[in-house]
Design a protein around this motif. Structure first.
Motif, PDB file in Angstrom:
ATOM      1  N   LYS A 142      17.675  49.248  15.656  1.00  0.00           N
ATOM      2  CA  LYS A 142      18.469  49.782  16.767  1.00  0.00           C
ATOM      3  C   LYS A 142      17.700  50.906  17.464  1.00  0.00           C
ATOM      4  O   LYS A 142      17.664  50.976  18.704  1.00  0.00           O
ATOM      5  N   GLN A 143      17.062  51.769  16.669  1.00  0.00           N
ATOM      6  CA  GLN A 143      16.274  52.848  17.250  1.00  0.00           C
ATOM      7  C   GLN A 143      15.113  52.277  18.058  1.00  0.00           C
ATOM      8  O   GLN A 143      14.822  52.728  19.167  1.00  0.00           O
ATOM      9  N   ARG A 144      14.466  51.248  17.522  1.00  0.00           N
ATOM     10  CA  ARG A 144      13.372  50.593  18.251  1.00  0.00           C
ATOM     11  C   ARG A 144      13.900  50.000  19.561  1.00  0.00           C
ATOM     12  O   ARG A 144      13.248  50.099  20.611  1.00  0.00           O
TER      13      ARG A 144
ATOM     14  N   LEU B 163       9.401  59.412  12.376  1.00  0.00           N
ATOM     15  CA  LEU B 163      10.508  59.357  13.340  1.00  0.00           C
ATOM     16  C   LEU B 163      11.275  60.670  13.396  1.00  0.00           C
ATOM     17  O   LEU B 163      11.813  61.027  14.449  1.00  0.00           O
TER      18      LEU B 163
ATOM     19  N   PRO C 286      11.371  61.155  17.439  1.00  0.00           N
ATOM     20  CA  PRO C 286      12.364  60.073  17.433  1.00  0.00           C
ATOM     21  C   PRO C 286      12.033  58.909  18.362  1.00  0.00           C
ATOM     22  O   PRO C 286      12.579  57.816  18.178  1.00  0.00           O
ATOM     23  N   SER C 287      11.151  59.124  19.337  1.00  0.00           N
ATOM     24  CA  SER C 287      10.808  58.031  20.265  1.00  0.00           C
ATOM     25  C   SER C 287       9.526  57.311  19.861  1.00  0.00           C
ATOM     26  O   SER C 287       8.938  56.593  20.677  1.00  0.00           O
TER      27      SER C 287
ATOM     28  N   ARG D 240       7.736  54.524  18.875  1.00  0.00           N
ATOM     29  CA  ARG D 240       8.066  53.091  18.826  1.00  0.00           C
ATOM     30  C   ARG D 240       7.426  52.393  17.630  1.00  0.00           C
ATOM     31  O   ARG D 240       8.071  51.601  16.941  1.00  0.00           O
TER      32      ARG D 240
ATOM     33  N   ILE E 108      14.467  52.822  22.064  1.00  0.00           N
ATOM     34  CA  ILE E 108      13.170  53.366  22.500  1.00  0.00           C
ATOM     35  C   ILE E 108      12.566  52.469  23.574  1.00  0.00           C
ATOM     36  O   ILE E 108      12.090  52.938  24.616  1.00  0.00           O
TER      37      ILE E 108
ATOM     38  N   GLU F 247      19.592  50.216  11.458  1.00  0.00           N
ATOM     39  CA  GLU F 247      19.428  51.445  12.228  1.00  0.00           C
ATOM     40  C   GLU F 247      18.006  51.599  12.765  1.00  0.00           C
ATOM     41  O   GLU F 247      17.792  52.087  13.876  1.00  0.00           O
TER      42      GLU F 247
ATOM     43  N   ALA G  98       9.224  53.229  14.352  1.00  0.00           N
ATOM     44  CA  ALA G  98      10.507  52.528  14.243  1.00  0.00           C
ATOM     45  C   ALA G  98      10.285  51.058  13.921  1.00  0.00           C
ATOM     46  O   ALA G  98      10.985  50.463  13.085  1.00  0.00           O
TER      47      ALA G  98
END
Length: 513
Positions: free
Chosen positions: A468-470, A431, A435-436, A438, A473, A465, A441
């Motif tokens: 949340k990131q998932r 990640l 960061p994207s 999926r 995305i 977290e 995450a």
């Protein structure tokens, strides 16, 4: 009907045609002028005749290789290679034939062979500016702009005003982020030859990428006034506009090219690229229409079949995906990336042994295709061969240590082995790189929850977290947020908070903070 205005579009070329009598040098000069304007078919017609008259003329051969294009057939390329190898053997004392052999090998994507031939050419004649230029071009192809710049400066020390070398130097400087220097080199090239097609085009590309639309288009139009039918121009501009988000402008370039009635392979490539643009715009029906049209326009093209396979895979139509990938491989059997996609489709249809063979074939075709190792790691995961799974990930890691997919696969292998803390770190690394991502995450959220269940409740905030990131995305990609929402709810996040997170204003404020 006589059209005198055509002569006014390019009076210099008109004068050269009038002056090009029957002498070898005059006709070679005219061929150079055609090549400088990217009118390679007309140049080739002259050069083929010159080489019939003098098959060992190294400078005529160099100009002939400038006519080589992406649409030159493999058979023709091998025929040219055989002729140049014969000339090298007949005239070992002439570095020009070694230089030309190196250039052709570069055009045939044989970088090692090109570099070796150019080293041999420079050993024979270290003051050949064209050989020095080509050594720089090899380094550009290898992604080494600093090394390319050094070679090109050596070439220019011998021939300071060569437009082609100046353009290549501009490309190297552009890749080194020296944009002022790059522009200066292109201006110098055009001051030497105001009819240098690729000088104007490269300047236009550079300006467009900087957002200077009006000036960039002026340069492109100047190039196209010299040769309006060059397909590369339309593909390049379509790519630039697409990268900048101007998808309508990108489509306009391709439609214009199609109106010029290019050869079938070029027309099919334009149709396939229109399919890609339609897919990016969310018009999947339009994308399928263009990809299908491309398969009919050029029955030998593999790319449209591969694209249809990708679309079928995205929609989990696995039988269609398998059919399309196999059609693509019939046309391009040595394509390692297609073997990888076939392997993954076979995995989804529970055909593990066949998938394994596809991934192994990909590595046989291209040992650097690290994604094939990731595919093999999945084959061995499903077969409960944990050590083999980790071994394949290690092989991929050796080839691509900074790839997010490799780190995600490493996390999966470590998790299967029960090494949950190391798996967590691997997913976090994936990640950090992308960061994207999926899947990373998703996997990170699951492994943190697993560790919570095994006695580490303090990991709740990290799990929250990850999910949340998932969630974000999936929102940005237009994918289902159901799983992320369910896990966040399980971790105690309320509906009001979820709605707040999903507001674009919240994300913008968070980024500013």
């Amino acid at each position: 009907m006589v059209r005198p205005w055509i002569k006014l579009l390019d009076p210099d070329l008109t004068a050269l045609k009038a002056a090009a009598g029957t002498s070898f040098e005059d006709r070679l000069k005219l061929a150079r002028a055609f090549n400088g304007r990217a009118r390679h078919a007309e140049a080739q017609e002259i050069l083929d005749q010159l080489l019939v008259e003098d098959r060992s003329h190294a400078e005529a051969w160099f100009e002939r290789l400038l006519c080589f294009s992406d649409n030159t057939g493999e058979e023709e390329g091998l025929e040219l290679l055989g002729q140049l190898e014969s000339l090298r053997d007949e005239h070992p004392e002439l570095g020009g034939h070694l230089r030309n052999l190196g250039y052709l090998r570069l055009l045939l994507q044989d970088m090692d062979g090109a570099e070796l031939a150019l080293q041999q050419a420079l050993a024979v004649d270290g003051q050949d500016p064209k050989a020095l230029e080509l050594a720089g071009l090899v380094q550009l192809h290898r992604g080494h702009p600093a090394e390319a710049k050094a070679w090109l400066l050596k070439a220019l020390s011998l021939r300071p005003k060569d437009p082609r070398t100046l353009r290549l130097l501009a490309i190297a400087m552009d890749q080194l982020a020296d944009w002022t220097g790059a522009e200066a080199q292109l201006v110098a090239a055009l001051q030497t030859d105001g009819s240098y097609y690729w000088g104007w085009h490269a300047l236009g590309e550079m300006l467009l990428k900087r957002g200077e639309l009006a000036e960039g288009l002026r340069c492109i139009q100047r190039a196209r006034s010299l040769h309006v039918c060059d397909p590369a121009s339309y593909f390049i501009l379509a790519e630039i506009f697409s990268e900048q988000g101007h998808l309508e402008l990108a489509q306009g370039q391709l439609h214009t090219l199609m109106l010029l009635a290019p050869p079938a392979p070029v027309l099919a490539e334009a149709q396939a690229l229109l399919g890609e643009l339609k897919r990016d715009m969310g018009d999947r029906e339009g994308a399928v229409s263009y990809f299908s049209l491309a398969t009919e326009t050029d029955p030998d093209a593999s790319n449209p079949w591969a694209a249809l396979g990708d679309m079928a895979r995205e929609e989990c139509r696995w039988d269609d995906a398998l059919r399309c990938y196999r059609e693509a491989l019939m046309r391009e059997p040595d394509a390692a990336d297609l073997q990888v996609q076939l392997g993954y489709a076979l995995l989804e249809t529970r055909q593990g042994p066949a998938a394994e063979q596809a991934f192994l074939q990909a590595l046989e075709n291209d040992p650097s295709e690290y994604s094939a190792y990731l595919g093999l790691s999945e084959v061995y995961r499903f077969a409960n061969r944990c050590e083999d799974q980790m071994g394949m990930v290690d092989q991929a890691m050796t080839l691509a240590p900074d790839d997010s997919d490799v780190w995600n696969a490493r996390g999966v292998a470590l998790e299967v082995a029960g090494r949950l803390q190391e798996a967590t770190e691997a997913y976090e690394k994936a990640l950090a790189l992308e960061p994207s991502h999926r899947k990373a995450a998703n996997n990170l959220g699951f492994v943190l929850e697993k560790r919570m269940d095994q006695g580490e409740p303090e990991l709740r905030s990290r799990a929250l977290e990850a999910w949340k990131q998932r969630l974000l995305i999936c929102r940005d990609a237009g994918q289902s947020m159901k799983m992320a929402t369910e896990h966040l709810t399980k971790l105690g996040v309320g509906e009001e908070t979820l709605r707040e997170w999903l507001r674009p204003e919240f994300l913008a404020a968070e980024m500013e903070g």
